[in-house]
Design a protein around this motif. Structure first.
Motif, mmCIF file in Angstrom:
data_model
loop_
_atom_site.group_PDB
_atom_site.id
_atom_site.type_symbol
_atom_site.label_atom_id
_atom_site.label_comp_id
_atom_site.label_asym_id
_atom_site.label_seq_id
_atom_site.Cartn_x
_atom_site.Cartn_y
_atom_site.Cartn_z
ATOM 1 N N GLY A 126 0.804 -1.211 0.000
ATOM 2 C CA GLY A 126 0.000 0.000 0.000
ATOM 3 C C GLY A 126 0.837 1.260 0.000
ATOM 4 O O GLY A 126 2.063 1.210 -0.047
ATOM 5 N N PRO A 127 0.145 2.410 0.105
ATOM 6 C CA PRO A 127 0.832 3.702 0.023
ATOM 7 C C PRO A 127 1.632 4.058 1.279
ATOM 8 O O PRO A 127 2.527 4.889 1.232
ATOM 9 N N ARG A 128 1.305 3.428 2.412
ATOM 10 C CA ARG A 128 2.007 3.678 3.668
ATOM 11 C C ARG A 128 2.237 2.352 4.381
ATOM 12 O O ARG A 128 1.506 1.382 4.158
ATOM 13 N N PRO A 129 3.258 2.298 5.253
ATOM 14 C CA PRO A 129 3.523 1.049 5.992
ATOM 15 C C PRO A 129 2.273 0.556 6.730
ATOM 16 O O PRO A 129 1.575 1.330 7.385
ATOM 17 N N GLY A 130 1.975 -0.721 6.577
ATOM 18 C CA GLY A 130 0.852 -1.347 7.275
ATOM 19 C C GLY A 130 -0.484 -1.195 6.596
ATOM 20 O O GLY A 130 -1.476 -1.735 7.063
ATOM 21 N N GLU A 131 -0.526 -0.458 5.489
ATOM 22 C CA GLU A 131 -1.798 -0.205 4.809
ATOM 23 C C GLU A 131 -1.863 -0.951 3.480
ATOM 24 O O GLU A 131 -0.859 -1.410 2.968
ATOM 25 N N GLY A 132 -3.067 -1.019 2.918
ATOM 26 C CA GLY A 132 -3.283 -1.659 1.621
ATOM 27 C C GLY A 132 -4.005 -2.979 1.772
ATOM 28 O O GLY A 132 -4.204 -3.475 2.883
ATOM 29 N N PRO A 133 -4.406 -3.563 0.646
ATOM 30 C CA PRO A 133 -5.125 -4.842 0.702
ATOM 31 C C PRO A 133 -4.193 -5.970 1.184
ATOM 32 O O PRO A 133 -3.007 -5.971 0.903
ATOM 33 N N SER A 134 -4.766 -6.919 1.889
ATOM 34 C CA SER A 134 -3.989 -8.048 2.407
ATOM 35 C C SER A 134 -3.917 -9.166 1.373
ATOM 36 O O SER A 134 -4.902 -9.475 0.710
ATOM 37 N N PHE A 135 -2.729 -9.761 1.252
ATOM 38 C CA PHE A 135 -2.547 -10.917 0.374
ATOM 39 C C PHE A 135 -2.649 -12.218 1.161
ATOM 40 O O PHE A 135 -2.344 -13.275 0.636
ATOM 41 N N GLY A 136 -3.029 -12.133 2.422
ATOM 42 C CA GLY A 136 -3.165 -13.319 3.259
ATOM 43 C C GLY A 136 -2.154 -13.322 4.387
ATOM 44 O O GLY A 136 -1.504 -12.317 4.679
ATOM 45 N N SER A 137 -2.000 -14.460 5.008
ATOM 46 C CA SER A 137 -1.074 -14.596 6.128
ATOM 47 C C SER A 137 -0.214 -15.838 5.929
ATOM 48 O O SER A 137 -0.523 -16.694 5.110
ATOM 49 N N ILE A 138 0.879 -15.899 6.698
ATOM 50 C CA ILE A 138 1.784 -17.044 6.646
ATOM 51 C C ILE A 138 2.050 -17.486 8.072
ATOM 52 O O ILE A 138 2.253 -16.659 8.958
ATOM 53 N N GLY A 139 2.086 -18.783 8.282
ATOM 54 C CA GLY A 139 2.398 -19.293 9.608
ATOM 55 C C GLY A 139 3.249 -20.542 9.545
ATOM 56 O O GLY A 139 3.143 -21.339 8.611
ATOM 57 N N ILE A 140 4.140 -20.673 10.511
ATOM 58 C CA ILE A 140 4.950 -21.877 10.666
ATOM 59 C C ILE A 140 4.756 -22.350 12.098
ATOM 60 O O ILE A 140 4.901 -21.569 13.040
ATOM 61 N N THR A 141 4.442 -23.613 12.263
ATOM 62 C CA THR A 141 4.339 -24.192 13.606
ATOM 63 C C THR A 141 5.125 -25.492 13.642
ATOM 64 O O THR A 141 5.317 -26.153 12.628
#
Length: 156
Positions: A126-141
């Protein structure tokens, strides 16, 4: 990313340990040290160290091009060493410098790293840090690794 964090935590713990341990020591010259036995290094016992961290936003970019941000990052890691980590000074051949030189050597055996969780809540552009559409999440367990080896540190 977990190896980098482990290295950062390890170096910080080493620096704190060495600065605390040296607070009451009397300085000796190199010549004096050559005549003293059992003063060849420091042992660090890593016994069930837990590292839990949360980060709101990790971002890269600029206002001109836009930002990619990893948001709501959570890390839960456990580090244990089966044997103490040995830190000492050695004189060895350095193939990168092409000569024998004095360097710090860190030996470790059976260091266990267990990451219970690494979660990146959202990846956004997005235009600023932390903003914009989300592409999803990633997790490792359930990540588990054992490390053994040595590290040499020298100056130029």
């Amino acid at each position: 990313m977990s190896k980098l964090r482990f290295l950062l935590v390890f170096c910080t713990m080493t620096a704190i340990t060495l600065s605390t341990a040296s607070a009451g020591l009397i300085a000796m010259t190199e010549t004096e040290m050559h005549h003293v036995t059992a003063q060849a290094g420091v042992f660090i016992d890593v016994d069930k160290v837990r590292f839990d961290s949360e980060m709101k936003t990790l971002s890269y970019g600029s206002d001109a091009t836009g930002w990619i941000s990893l948001n709501d990052v959570r890390i839960s890691t456990f580090v244990n060493s089966g044997k103490p980590i040995e830190v000492g000074m050695v004189t060895e051949y350095n193939p990168y410098e092409g000569r024998t030189m004095e360097m710090m050597k860190i030996d470790f055996t059976d260091v266990e790293i267990r990451m219970d969780e690494l979660l990146i809540g959202s990846i956004r552009v997005g235009p600023r840090p932390g903003e914009g559409p989300s592409f999803g999440s990633i997790g490792i367990t359930g990540f588990h690794a054992n490390m053994s080896g040595n590290v040499r540190i020298w100056t130029r």
